[in-house]
Design a protein around this motif. Sequence first.
Motif, PDB file in Angstrom:
ATOM      1  N   GLN A  26       0.801  -1.214   0.000  1.00  0.00           N
ATOM      2  CA  GLN A  26       0.000   0.000   0.000  1.00  0.00           C
ATOM      3  C   GLN A  26       0.838   1.270   0.000  1.00  0.00           C
ATOM      4  N   VAL A  27       2.062   1.217   0.486  1.00  0.00           N
ATOM      5  CA  VAL A  27       2.890   2.420   0.469  1.00  0.00           C
ATOM      6  C   VAL A  27       3.851   2.434  -0.704  1.00  0.00           C
ATOM      7  N   PHE A  71      -0.418   6.471   5.773  1.00  0.00           N
ATOM      8  CA  PHE A  71      -0.182   5.406   6.748  1.00  0.00           C
ATOM      9  C   PHE A  71      -1.042   4.212   6.391  1.00  0.00           C
ATOM     10  N   ALA A  72      -0.393   3.074   6.153  1.00  0.00           N
ATOM     11  CA  ALA A  72      -1.086   1.822   5.823  1.00  0.00           C
ATOM     12  C   ALA A  72      -0.935   0.878   7.016  1.00  0.00           C
ATOM     13  N   PRO A  73      -1.952   0.837   7.893  1.00  0.00           N
ATOM     14  CA  PRO A  73      -1.848   0.062   9.129  1.00  0.00           C
ATOM     15  C   PRO A  73      -1.682  -1.441   8.946  1.00  0.00           C
ATOM     16  N   ALA A  74      -2.086  -1.994   7.807  1.00  0.00           N
ATOM     17  CA  ALA A  74      -1.986  -3.435   7.596  1.00  0.00           C
ATOM     18  C   ALA A  74      -0.650  -3.856   6.996  1.00  0.00           C
ATOM     19  N   ASP A  75       0.148  -2.908   6.550  1.00  0.00           N
ATOM     20  CA  ASP A  75       1.451  -3.233   5.988  1.00  0.00           C
ATOM     21  C   ASP A  75       2.427  -3.579   7.107  1.00  0.00           C
ATOM     22  N   GLY A  76       3.512  -4.227   6.750  1.00  0.00           N
ATOM     23  CA  GLY A  76       4.502  -4.605   7.750  1.00  0.00           C
ATOM     24  C   GLY A  76       5.693  -5.290   7.130  1.00  0.00           C
ATOM     25  N   SER A  77       6.179  -6.339   7.815  1.00  0.00           N
ATOM     26  CA  SER A  77       7.372  -7.020   7.338  1.00  0.00           C
ATOM     27  C   SER A  77       7.477  -8.422   7.924  1.00  0.00           C
ATOM     28  N   VAL A  78       8.345  -9.203   7.306  1.00  0.00           N
ATOM     29  CA  VAL A  78       8.776 -10.479   7.847  1.00  0.00           C
ATOM     30  C   VAL A  78      10.290 -10.398   7.975  1.00  0.00           C
TER      31      VAL A  78
END
Length: 146
Positions: free
Chosen positions: A40-41, A132-139
């Motif tokens: 999303q970003v 701000f994309a709250p569902a995005d992240g990382s592994v």
Amino acid sequence: MVGSACARELAHAGLEVTVVDPGGTFGQGWQAAAGLLSPQVETGENNPLLEIGLAGREYYVTRREELEEVSGAALGLELGGITNLAFNETQADHLKEIVAWQRQHGLYCNWLSPEEVETQWPWLARTAGALFAPADGSVDPNRLVQ
């Protein structure tokens, strides 16, 4: 990581799969990827990579428990959100358009004002706001590959 994930799914579908690892670091793009799950970003309107990225993020979310159980290792999956900062009004206008488009298409996405960014991350340089994309992240790519 993508090749391993594809091989795993194909094997689970009943196909015979051979994974070839040349050894060394050649051809191992995962080392540069930082494990980001941030479609999303990283993509804008009508970008086919958005759908692929969303599917990839969902893959890890829905299969986390199974992958950790089978491998015996934590994936290091963190989904606390990712921010794309704007440092001028042109960038802010562009990111606001992306936020609006994503919301219209059912994605959870927010616009943070410059004051909200400063409150959240006071050590950052002054911004013009942020997507701000709250569902995005990382592994953790090292854990994932292992």
